[in-house]
Structures are given as structure tokens and as C-alpha cells.
Design a protein around this motif. Sequence first.
Motif, PDB file in Angstrom:
ATOM      1  N   PHE A 143       1.499 -10.296 -48.594  1.00 28.40           N
ATOM      2  CA  PHE A 143       2.011  -9.918 -49.916  1.00 28.40           C
ATOM      3  C   PHE A 143       2.515 -11.175 -50.604  1.00 28.40           C
ATOM      4  N   VAL A 144       1.915 -11.468 -51.745  1.00 27.14           N
ATOM      5  CA  VAL A 144       2.286 -12.653 -52.519  1.00 27.14           C
ATOM      6  C   VAL A 144       2.685 -12.210 -53.918  1.00 27.14           C
ATOM      7  N   LEU A 145       3.806 -12.701 -54.388  1.00 35.10           N
ATOM      8  CA  LEU A 145       4.283 -12.377 -55.728  1.00 35.10           C
ATOM      9  C   LEU A 145       4.594 -13.668 -56.468  1.00 35.10           C
ATOM     10  N   SER A 146       3.884 -13.894 -57.557  1.00 32.71           N
ATOM     11  CA  SER A 146       4.070 -15.099 -58.373  1.00 32.71           C
ATOM     12  C   SER A 146       4.024 -16.364 -57.520  1.00 32.71           C
ATOM     13  N   GLY A 147       3.068 -16.418 -56.593  1.00 24.45           N
ATOM     14  CA  GLY A 147       2.863 -17.599 -55.774  1.00 24.45           C
ATOM     15  C   GLY A 147       3.705 -17.682 -54.524  1.00 24.45           C
ATOM     16  N   LYS A 148       4.643 -16.767 -54.327  1.00 23.11           N
ATOM     17  CA  LYS A 148       5.507 -16.793 -53.146  1.00 23.11           C
ATOM     18  C   LYS A 148       5.060 -15.729 -52.148  1.00 23.11           C
ATOM     19  N   GLN A 149       4.773 -16.140 -50.913  1.00 22.28           N
ATOM     20  CA  GLN A 149       4.343 -15.188 -49.887  1.00 22.28           C
ATOM     21  C   GLN A 149       5.573 -14.548 -49.255  1.00 22.28           C
ATOM     22  N   LEU A 150       5.713 -13.246 -49.466  1.00 24.42           N
ATOM     23  CA  LEU A 150       6.892 -12.510 -49.005  1.00 24.42           C
ATOM     24  C   LEU A 150       6.640 -11.723 -47.733  1.00 24.42           C
ATOM     25  N   ALA A 151       5.378 -11.533 -47.367  1.00 27.37           N
ATOM     26  CA  ALA A 151       5.053 -10.805 -46.137  1.00 27.37           C
ATOM     27  C   ALA A 151       3.699 -11.299 -45.638  1.00 27.37           C
ATOM     28  N   ARG A 152       3.493 -11.158 -44.309  1.00 28.91           N
ATOM     29  CA  ARG A 152       2.250 -11.608 -43.690  1.00 28.91           C
ATOM     30  C   ARG A 152       1.699 -10.506 -42.782  1.00 28.91           C
ATOM     31  N   ALA A 161      -6.405  -9.317 -55.106  1.00 25.21           N
ATOM     32  CA  ALA A 161      -5.870 -10.610 -55.525  1.00 25.21           C
ATOM     33  C   ALA A 161      -5.846 -10.651 -57.052  1.00 25.21           C
ATOM     34  N   ILE A 162      -4.723 -11.095 -57.604  1.00 26.40           N
ATOM     35  CA  ILE A 162      -4.575 -11.192 -59.056  1.00 26.40           C
ATOM     36  C   ILE A 162      -4.328 -12.651 -59.402  1.00 26.40           C
ATOM     37  N   ASP A 163      -5.299 -13.270 -60.051  1.00 26.77           N
ATOM     38  CA  ASP A 163      -5.220 -14.682 -60.412  1.00 26.77           C
ATOM     39  C   ASP A 163      -5.416 -14.795 -61.916  1.00 26.77           C
ATOM     40  N   ASN A 164      -4.296 -14.910 -62.637  1.00 24.78           N
ATOM     41  CA  ASN A 164      -4.327 -14.902 -64.101  1.00 24.78           C
ATOM     42  C   ASN A 164      -4.984 -13.614 -64.588  1.00 24.78           C
ATOM     43  N   GLU A 165      -6.115 -13.710 -65.289  1.00 25.45           N
ATOM     44  CA  GLU A 165      -6.761 -12.510 -65.832  1.00 25.45           C
ATOM     45  C   GLU A 165      -7.845 -11.955 -64.919  1.00 25.45           C
ATOM     46  N   LYS A 180      -5.411 -19.416 -52.718  1.00 21.00           N
ATOM     47  CA  LYS A 180      -5.663 -19.702 -54.128  1.00 21.00           C
ATOM     48  C   LYS A 180      -4.594 -19.093 -55.024  1.00 21.00           C
ATOM     49  N   VAL A 181      -4.236 -17.829 -54.754  1.00 13.93           N
ATOM     50  CA  VAL A 181      -3.230 -17.202 -55.612  1.00 13.93           C
ATOM     51  C   VAL A 181      -1.853 -17.824 -55.390  1.00 13.93           C
ATOM     52  N   ILE A 182      -1.596 -18.303 -54.181  1.00 12.70           N
ATOM     53  CA  ILE A 182      -0.332 -19.006 -53.935  1.00 12.70           C
ATOM     54  C   ILE A 182      -0.289 -20.278 -54.767  1.00 12.70           C
ATOM     55  N   GLU A 183      -1.390 -21.012 -54.763  1.00  8.87           N
ATOM     56  CA  GLU A 183      -1.465 -22.264 -55.525  1.00  8.87           C
ATOM     57  C   GLU A 183      -1.370 -22.020 -57.019  1.00  8.87           C
ATOM     58  N   ASN A 184      -1.985 -20.920 -57.496  1.00  4.45           N
ATOM     59  CA  ASN A 184      -2.028 -20.638 -58.934  1.00  4.45           C
ATOM     60  C   ASN A 184      -0.906 -19.713 -59.401  1.00  4.45           C
ATOM     61  N   LYS A 185       0.081 -19.485 -58.522  1.00  3.84           N
ATOM     62  CA  LYS A 185       1.216 -18.611 -58.872  1.00  3.84           C
ATOM     63  C   LYS A 185       0.771 -17.188 -59.164  1.00  3.84           C
ATOM     64  N   GLY A 186      -0.277 -16.763 -58.449  1.00  7.86           N
ATOM     65  CA  GLY A 186      -0.765 -15.406 -58.633  1.00  7.86           C
ATOM     66  C   GLY A 186      -0.147 -14.435 -57.641  1.00  7.86           C
TER      67      GLY A 186
END
Length: 289
Positions: A143-152, A161-165, A180-186
Motif C-alpha cells: 500500500f503506497v500513498l503519495s509515494g510513501k509505502q505504508l504496508a507490504r 497503481a495510480i500514477d498521475n492521470e 515507479k509510483v513511489i518515485e513519482n509520488k503516486g
Amino acid sequence: MISKEDKQNNEVYILGTETRGEKKKLSSVSRLIILLACLIVVVAGILVLVLKKEPDPEYYFEPEVTPEQSISVSTDDRKSTGKEGYLEISEDTVNDVPLRIFIPHEATMTLSLGMPDRSDSTILYAAMAADIRKDNKQIVGDFVLSGKQLARGVAKKGFCAIDNETVTIGVGESTPLLEKVIENKGSFFRQYPLVHNGEIVENKLKNKSIRHALAVRNDEIIMVSSKNIESFHDFSQSLIDIGVSDAVYLVGGNAYGWYCDKDHIRQEFGKEQPDIPENISYITWRLKK
């Protein structure tokens, strides 16, 4: 001449000969008994481990493939309607499974933690995303929220996966999209995969419940809900029958959510719980700014 008494006195007795034989026999029996006892202990231990194997965890709102496979859809490629964003809602029944279908227009999907603000008039649709374990109230899976991984974890191989649009729905134990989403704050969450490439992905849960899905149909993201309680298999098949190529589950059962109808009136589904975990998560479709 040796007297009888002397003969008795001269007789030699080999003391312990019979006793040692008995001891040897007893020793062999003892070793056999010990071996059997050890074997019994080992077998019993194995049985205990098997019988006491931790069952699949229960989830807070609902009683759970291979290399990565996914499909991405850009939510920014929709043809402009010239109208303010809205939620297109239709109903269909396939193989006795009644469905409600939601198609967002001029809207953007995001992932959030905690209950969304129901007074937010920009929200067109809100549904619970990741499951939460009933025992420790933790999010199930990556689980990643705004680039931060909160659960594995990969207890569930489906993912969104939500990466911008761009929204990607897929299935796989590992995926480069996570990094990728971690890097892009997704954002990123895992759920049961339901459909991949137009085919059912079977899930081991056999119970029936109200079902919700995040799906791809004709290169656009839609949400689908069953109006009645359905099995995973029947719900997944109904998705295929309405033209869905790929889909992952959204928390169903009594999970609380809402949508805005054509008259912009909020319609609720599920049941709002008096005490919900802090790390409950939602996907929300909002009007584009």
C-alpha cells in the motif's frame, strides 16, 4: 575319592551369564520402545503443526498468477463533453446477476487513507479499496500513498497503481510499477484479481457477498457493483459478459461508500460502522479542477 559334598563345593557357577542375556534382550526392547516413542512424538508434532496451521486471516469488512500482467488507462484521454464532470450510471443483468455500472467523466481517481469528507461536493464516487485484517487492523498487502509505502505484502496478487492521470490494473507478485509510483509520488494498493485479459481469475473464497470491482472496459476505467449477493466466480463472469477485460476487487459486503446520481444527490451503499480502523482506505473519483 571326592565326596558328594566336595563335588558340590567344587562346582563352578558362572554368575551373571543368564542375567547379561536378559539385559541384552531388555536393552534391545528398550531401544525399540524409545525409537517408537520418538517416532510417535515426531508424528504428533507434525500433526499439531498441520492442525494448528494459521488459517487465512479474517478481514474487517469481509470474511482471500504469476508474472506481472497489467493494463493501463489514462483518465486524461477522455473526450471532453463540454459539461461539468459527472458520473454516468447504468444497470444491466447478465446470467441473472443484476449489476450497477459507474462510468466517471471529466474526473480523476485518487487513493486516500481514512474516511473521505462526505461534504466534499467534488467527490462523484467513493468506495473502500484495500482490505484490513480483523485481528491487527493492518492494511493487507502493498500500500503506497503519495509515494510513501505504508504496508507490504502480496497476500493478494491483484493490484491498482495510480500514477498521475494513469490508472493501471494488473496481477502479479511483483511489479516495477510499485517502485515507479513511489518515485513519482503516486499510489498503489492490492486486492483480489477478478478478471485478466478477458478471463476469470479464480479466488479461493467461496462465500457470497455484495461485490464491487474496479475494471477496464473499452480502454476506460469503470466501477461495477452487484445488486445482490454473489460468489466471486459469478461476479467475475458477469464482468466478462459486459465486456470487462481486466478487473480487481474493491471491498464489498457491508463496506460503506457512496456516489452522486444524475441529480447530484448522494446515494449510499453498505453500512457505516460506528468504529472503523484509522487506516481504512478509499478510492475517490473527483471532478477535475
